[in-house]
Scaffold this active site. Structure first.
Site, mmCIF file in Angstrom:
data_model
loop_
_atom_site.group_PDB
_atom_site.id
_atom_site.type_symbol
_atom_site.label_atom_id
_atom_site.label_comp_id
_atom_site.label_asym_id
_atom_site.label_seq_id
_atom_site.Cartn_x
_atom_site.Cartn_y
_atom_site.Cartn_z
ATOM 1 N N SER A 108 0.827 -1.210 0.000
ATOM 2 C CA SER A 108 0.000 0.000 0.000
ATOM 3 C C SER A 108 0.855 1.250 0.000
ATOM 4 O O SER A 108 1.949 1.278 0.577
ATOM 5 C CB SER A 108 -0.896 0.007 1.239
ATOM 6 O OG SER A 108 -1.581 1.232 1.364
ATOM 7 N N TYR A 111 -2.419 0.413 10.002
ATOM 8 C CA TYR A 111 -2.615 -0.249 8.708
ATOM 9 C C TYR A 111 -1.371 -0.101 7.845
ATOM 10 O O TYR A 111 -0.829 -1.080 7.319
ATOM 11 C CB TYR A 111 -3.833 0.328 7.980
ATOM 12 C CG TYR A 111 -3.865 -0.050 6.519
ATOM 13 C CD1 TYR A 111 -4.157 -1.353 6.123
ATOM 14 C CD2 TYR A 111 -3.573 0.895 5.529
ATOM 15 C CE1 TYR A 111 -4.155 -1.701 4.775
ATOM 16 C CE2 TYR A 111 -3.585 0.548 4.190
ATOM 17 C CZ TYR A 111 -3.867 -0.751 3.814
ATOM 18 O OH TYR A 111 -3.861 -1.099 2.494
ATOM 19 N N LYS A 114 -17.412 -1.706 0.518
ATOM 20 C CA LYS A 114 -16.355 -1.168 1.384
ATOM 21 C C LYS A 114 -16.817 -0.078 2.344
ATOM 22 O O LYS A 114 -16.051 0.374 3.200
ATOM 23 C CB LYS A 114 -15.194 -0.641 0.530
ATOM 24 C CG LYS A 114 -14.467 -1.737 -0.243
ATOM 25 C CD LYS A 114 -13.296 -1.190 -1.054
ATOM 26 C CE LYS A 114 -12.211 -0.639 -0.174
ATOM 27 N NZ LYS A 114 -11.024 -0.193 -0.939
#
Length: 339
Positions: free
Chosen positions: A117, A140, A186
């Site tokens: 990411s 994250y 999502k």
């Protein structure tokens, strides 16, 4: 027949990858996911797969050689909620599970193409795949960075060990702001284009954050990348099994949120036979409104991202990425067909 595993198969990127594999006539696919959120089945309903395995069962079964010879694993399964504060859950789900998967792939001779990411860069203003620029702002981003770091230790700093001996391809993709079809499950983590489409349909206007971080209202810039481009690059690496490493996967083009809003509204206007408007026109007609930047995001928000595509281009991958105007227009057309 080549057997492929896709984790996170009912998710946004995973289901689009299966769609791309199906377009090549590849259907011997093991889809791995957790369908506790049952509506995610819709992302699988029109896809061709060989089997579905619950994520809670798959990783240990794969380690025990339950699925025979597997050519490659596209590992998209993860908790992608950047606001998740449960670090223990995040590290188990995103880091420890990925390490186990890598170890099994290495042992079984399967290639691993996994989702990293752009959140690994966090507070950096340089987005190049080097440790000096990796500054995650949340757990994250850290969970993704730690796995990248683990792969550098396992495969060599330049992934040189993944290209020698009995090792197989290992590729990490640092996704930037991906948008496109099949992200409806999502919730708040869906793309700004998705939310703006639904907001405009419901309220007749879209809302953006006001000035923040030295940027004017709606002028914060992100590298927005269309899902079709993400799939194309994944499959390019699948076609080039001798290339390993960590690579940015964005458009290489930073565009302001104002561009996304303008593209969404004008695509909907054109569908109704109305002429497109400039940004100033959208604001003056009340079709675009700015709201105060939320306190909850202060200090945790990337105001600017732009993928450095130098490493990607050096591999020979010359894929042409869509700009926001082109990609969003396609996406809005798809969303309109679903509603």
């Amino acid at each position: 027949m080549t057997r492929i595993v896709v984790t996170g198969a009912a998710g946004f990127i995973g289901s689009n990858l299966i769609l791309g594999l199906n377009a090549r006539g590849m259907t011997n696919i093991i889809a791995v996911d957790d369908l506790t959120q049952g509506d995610k089945f819709r992302n699988l309903a029109n896809l061709q797969i060989a089997d579905y395995v619950d994520a809670g069962d798959f990783y240990n079964a794969f380690a025990a050689d339950a699925y025979g010879e597997v050519e490659a694993v596209f590992h998209e399964g993860a908790c992608s909620d950047t606001m998740e504060s449960n670090g223990k859950y995040m590290m188990q789900n995103n880091y420890a599970t990925s390490v186990q998967l890598y170890q099994t792939c290495h042992k079984r001779g399967a290639r691993l193409l996994y989702a990293s990411s752009a959140a690994t860069y966090g507070g950096s203003d340089t987005f190049r795949e080097e440790p000096a620029f990796e500054q995650p702002l949340n757990v994250y981003g850290y969970s993704k960075l730690l796995f990248d770091q683990r792969m550098r230790r396992e495969c060599g700093s330049a992934f040189e060990h993944a290209r020698t001996g009995r090792s197989r391809q290992v590729v990490g993709f640092r996704y930037f702001n991906v948008y496109g079809p099949r992200e409806q499950h999502k919730g708040r983590m869906a793309s700004v284009a998705f939310h703006q489409f639904n907001q405009f349909k419901a309220e007749g206007k879209v809302k953006l954050f006001g000035d923040y971080g030295g940027y004017a209202a709606g002028a914060q810039m992100r590298d927005f990348v269309f899902i079709d481009d993400v799939v194309a690059v994944n499959l390019w690496f699948f076609d080039h099994p001798k290339i390993s490493g960590i690579f940015n996967l964005g458009s290489g083009r930073a565009q302001p949120f104002n561009d996304v809003a303008s593209s969404v509204v004008n695509a909907l206007r054109q569908a109704r036979g109305q002429a497109p408007l400039t940004l100033e026109g959208l604001i003056s007609e009340g079709l675009l409104e700015y709201i105060a930047f939320p306190d909850a995001l202060r200090g945790k928000y990337q105001c600017y991202t732009q993928a450095d595509l130098g490493a990607l281009r050096a591999t020979g991958c010359d894929h042409d990425f869509a700009d926001v105007q082109t990609g969003v227009a396609k996406y809005v057309q798809w969303l309109a067909q679903q509603s």
